[in-house]
Design an enzyme around this catalytic site. Sequence first.
Site, PDB file in Angstrom:
ATOM      1  N   ALA A  65       0.893  -1.051  -0.272  1.00 14.95           N
ATOM      2  CA  ALA A  65       0.033   0.017  -0.090  1.00 14.95           C
ATOM      3  C   ALA A  65       1.065   1.329   0.103  1.00 14.95           C
ATOM      4  O   ALA A  65       1.974   1.039   0.655  1.00 14.95           O
ATOM      5  CB  ALA A  65      -0.866  -0.222   1.326  1.00 14.95           C
ATOM      6  N   GLY A 108       0.596  -4.888   1.008  1.00 18.64           N
ATOM      7  CA  GLY A 108      -0.480  -4.865  -0.119  1.00 18.64           C
ATOM      8  C   GLY A 108      -0.195  -5.583  -1.226  1.00 18.64           C
ATOM      9  O   GLY A 108      -1.209  -6.305  -2.044  1.00 18.64           O
ATOM     10  N   GLU A 111      -0.821  -9.151  -0.650  1.00 19.51           N
ATOM     11  CA  GLU A 111      -2.305  -9.415  -0.612  1.00 19.51           C
ATOM     12  C   GLU A 111      -2.881  -9.307  -1.955  1.00 19.51           C
ATOM     13  O   GLU A 111      -3.937 -10.137  -2.234  1.00 19.51           O
ATOM     14  CB  GLU A 111      -2.731  -8.315   0.376  1.00 19.51           C
ATOM     15  CG  GLU A 111      -1.953  -8.537   2.041  1.00 19.51           C
ATOM     16  CD  GLU A 111      -2.325  -7.390   2.671  1.00 19.51           C
ATOM     17  OE1 GLU A 111      -1.983  -6.397   2.302  1.00 19.51           O
ATOM     18  OE2 GLU A 111      -2.517  -7.767   3.911  1.00 19.51           O
ATOM     19  N   GLU A 131       4.464  -5.224   7.300  1.00 19.17           N
ATOM     20  CA  GLU A 131       3.531  -4.033   7.891  1.00 19.17           C
ATOM     21  C   GLU A 131       4.083  -4.126   9.561  1.00 19.17           C
ATOM     22  O   GLU A 131       4.099  -2.965   9.886  1.00 19.17           O
ATOM     23  CB  GLU A 131       2.190  -4.478   7.905  1.00 19.17           C
ATOM     24  CG  GLU A 131       1.710  -4.304   6.673  1.00 19.17           C
ATOM     25  CD  GLU A 131       1.543  -5.470   5.802  1.00 19.17           C
ATOM     26  OE1 GLU A 131       2.277  -6.291   6.120  1.00 19.17           O
ATOM     27  OE2 GLU A 131       0.424  -5.604   4.805  1.00 19.17           O
TER      28      GLU A 131
HETATM   29  C1  HXC Z   1       5.281   4.213  -1.250  1.00 23.37           C
HETATM   30  C2  HXC Z   1       7.077   3.306  -1.835  1.00 23.37           C
HETATM   31  C3  HXC Z   1       6.734   2.102  -1.274  1.00 23.37           C
HETATM   32  C4  HXC Z   1       5.623   2.126  -0.688  1.00 23.37           C
HETATM   33  C5  HXC Z   1       8.612   1.967  -2.112  1.00 23.37           C
HETATM   34  N1  HXC Z   1       8.311   3.052  -2.309  1.00 23.37           N
HETATM   35  N2  HXC Z   1       7.750   1.280  -1.488  1.00 23.37           N
HETATM   36  N3  HXC Z   1       6.230   4.627  -1.787  1.00 23.37           N
HETATM   37  N4  HXC Z   1       4.583   3.216  -0.722  1.00 23.37           N
HETATM   38  N5  HXC Z   1       5.031   0.988  -0.327  1.00 23.37           N
HETATM   39  C6  HXC Z   1       9.097   4.361  -2.898  1.00 23.37           C
HETATM   40  C7  HXC Z   1      10.263   4.747  -1.956  1.00 23.37           C
HETATM   41  O1  HXC Z   1       9.730   5.633  -1.393  1.00 23.37           O
HETATM   42  C8  HXC Z   1      11.067   5.179  -3.201  1.00 23.37           C
HETATM   43  O2  HXC Z   1      10.836   6.536  -3.631  1.00 23.37           O
HETATM   44  C9  HXC Z   1      10.922   4.384  -4.405  1.00 23.37           C
HETATM   45  O3  HXC Z   1       9.843   3.677  -4.186  1.00 23.37           O
HETATM   46  C10 HXC Z   1      12.052   3.112  -4.530  1.00 23.37           C
HETATM   47  O4  HXC Z   1      12.226   2.682  -3.145  1.00 23.37           O
HETATM   48  P1  HXC Z   1      13.516   2.451  -2.505  1.00 23.37           P
HETATM   49  O5  HXC Z   1      13.319   2.071  -0.940  1.00 23.37           O
HETATM   50  O6  HXC Z   1      14.567   3.575  -2.785  1.00 23.37           O
HETATM   51  O7  HXC Z   1      14.064   1.022  -3.370  1.00 23.37           O
HETATM   52  P2  HXC Z   1      15.012   0.025  -2.616  1.00 23.37           P
HETATM   53  O8  HXC Z   1      16.298   0.416  -1.892  1.00 23.37           O
HETATM   54  O9  HXC Z   1      15.466  -1.076  -3.882  1.00 23.37           O
HETATM   55  O10 HXC Z   1      14.124  -1.029  -1.627  1.00 23.37           O
HETATM   56  C11 HXC Z   1      13.071  -1.706  -2.141  1.00 23.37           C
HETATM   57  C12 HXC Z   1      12.034  -1.847  -1.008  1.00 23.37           C
HETATM   58  C13 HXC Z   1      11.754  -0.755  -0.247  1.00 23.37           C
HETATM   59  C14 HXC Z   1      12.977  -2.992  -0.159  1.00 23.37           C
HETATM   60  C15 HXC Z   1      10.855  -2.590  -1.662  1.00 23.37           C
HETATM   61  O11 HXC Z   1      11.193   0.352  -0.844  1.00 23.37           O
HETATM   62  C16 HXC Z   1      10.830  -0.867   0.865  1.00 23.37           C
HETATM   63  O12 HXC Z   1      11.213  -1.635   1.873  1.00 23.37           O
HETATM   64  N6  HXC Z   1       9.646  -0.435   0.712  1.00 23.37           N
HETATM   65  C17 HXC Z   1       8.454  -0.408   1.727  1.00 23.37           C
HETATM   66  C18 HXC Z   1       7.856  -1.985   1.702  1.00 23.37           C
HETATM   67  C19 HXC Z   1       6.808  -2.070   2.761  1.00 23.37           C
HETATM   68  O13 HXC Z   1       6.700  -1.580   3.838  1.00 23.37           O
HETATM   69  N7  HXC Z   1       5.405  -2.325   2.425  1.00 23.37           N
HETATM   70  C20 HXC Z   1       4.366  -2.369   3.008  1.00 23.37           C
HETATM   71  C21 HXC Z   1       3.610  -0.990   3.051  1.00 23.37           C
HETATM   72  S1  HXC Z   1       2.190  -1.048   4.146  1.00 23.37           S
HETATM   73  P3  HXC Z   1      11.697   7.736  -3.391  1.00 23.37           P
HETATM   74  O14 HXC Z   1      10.604   8.964  -4.124  1.00 23.37           O
HETATM   75  O15 HXC Z   1      12.061   7.923  -2.083  1.00 23.37           O
HETATM   76  O16 HXC Z   1      12.514   7.794  -4.603  1.00 23.37           O
HETATM   77  C22 HXC Z   1       0.976  -2.185   3.325  1.00 23.37           C
HETATM   78  C23 HXC Z   1      -0.361  -2.435   3.900  1.00 23.37           C
HETATM   79  C24 HXC Z   1      -0.609  -1.714   5.145  1.00 23.37           C
HETATM   80  O17 HXC Z   1       1.252  -2.604   2.339  1.00 23.37           O
HETATM   81  C25 HXC Z   1      -1.864  -2.072   5.882  1.00 23.37           C
HETATM   82  C26 HXC Z   1      -2.259  -1.037   6.963  1.00 23.37           C
HETATM   83  C27 HXC Z   1      -3.350  -1.642   7.949  1.00 23.37           C
END
Ligand code: HXC
Length: 215
Positions: A65, A108, A111, A131
């Site tokens: 997400a 997400g 999911e 998460e």
């Molecule tokens: C918004 C995201 C994102 C996300 C990555 N990006 N994941 N933006 N939401 N979920 C963006 C980063 O901010 C960055 O933008 C660009 O994508 C590239 O990401 P990097 O981190 O620079 O890439 P990398 O170093 O290769 O790492 C990849 C990664 C990492 C390991 C996937 O991005 C990461 O850990 N992302 C978050 C994953 C996560 O936590 N997902 C779960 C979300 S919560 P910029 O602009 O900075 O270049 C969810 C459900 C929630 O899904 C439910 C709540 C109730």
Amino acid sequence: MAYENIIVETREKVGFIQLNRPKALNALNSALLTELTTALELFESNARIGAIVITGSEKAFAAGADIKEMQTLQFADAYTGDYFSGWERVTAIRKPMIAAVAGYALGGGCELAMMCDFIIAADTAKFGQPEITLGVMPGMGGSQRLTRFVGKSKAMDMCLTGRMMDANEAERSGLVSRVVPANELVEEALKAAQKIASFSLPVVMMTKETVKPGL
Ligand code: HXC
């Protein structure tokens, strides 16, 4: 319909959707959800389409997400406004959906892949429910679906530690139906979808309908 966050194509009898927010690793924001559900529902109502493939990029199916969109939300508003309810439109689709996953399928993203009827993974795929590392819990069915698909121990491990599973572990665990080389992913998924689409559409839909309640 002009799409900004996804690419939509028709390949013979298959509806093909590619998530297309490369700069955000296909993070699932509200605009993408609206476009995705619109495209899915158009394929659903198109009698010529027999199956659907959803894919992402080489680097990410979807990294979750959209954290940037979510972080402005207050819990009470997200809860009372049922922030994630739009995703139920994806699970309401009656035609088969195949997730073709390369790279990250996190939160997400994992999911969404699990909302599809089966997952074909590239050997580069990485699945996870991170998460917990953000101080939230899986919000789009991940805790229930992952548990049903991989069992209690692996689901607890994934959801409580936030660790990722690679493609081979995902196949061993029953999360994905097959693993293919990354450069063959889309072709293999389309081939499977074309095969499904070559069969009787009502029987395909009934088959999906009868398998689903057991999940
Ligand atoms: C918004 C995201 C994102 C996300 C990555 N990006 N994941 N933006 N939401 N979920 C963006 C980063 O901010 C960055 O933008 C660009 O994508 C590239 O990401 P990097 O981190 O620079 O890439 P990398 O170093 O290769 O790492 C990849 C990664 C990492 C390991 C996937 O991005 C990461 O850990 N992302 C978050 C994953 C996560 O936590 N997902 C779960 C979300 S919560 P910029 O602009 O900075 O270049 C969810 C459900 C929630 O899904 C439910 C709540 C109730």
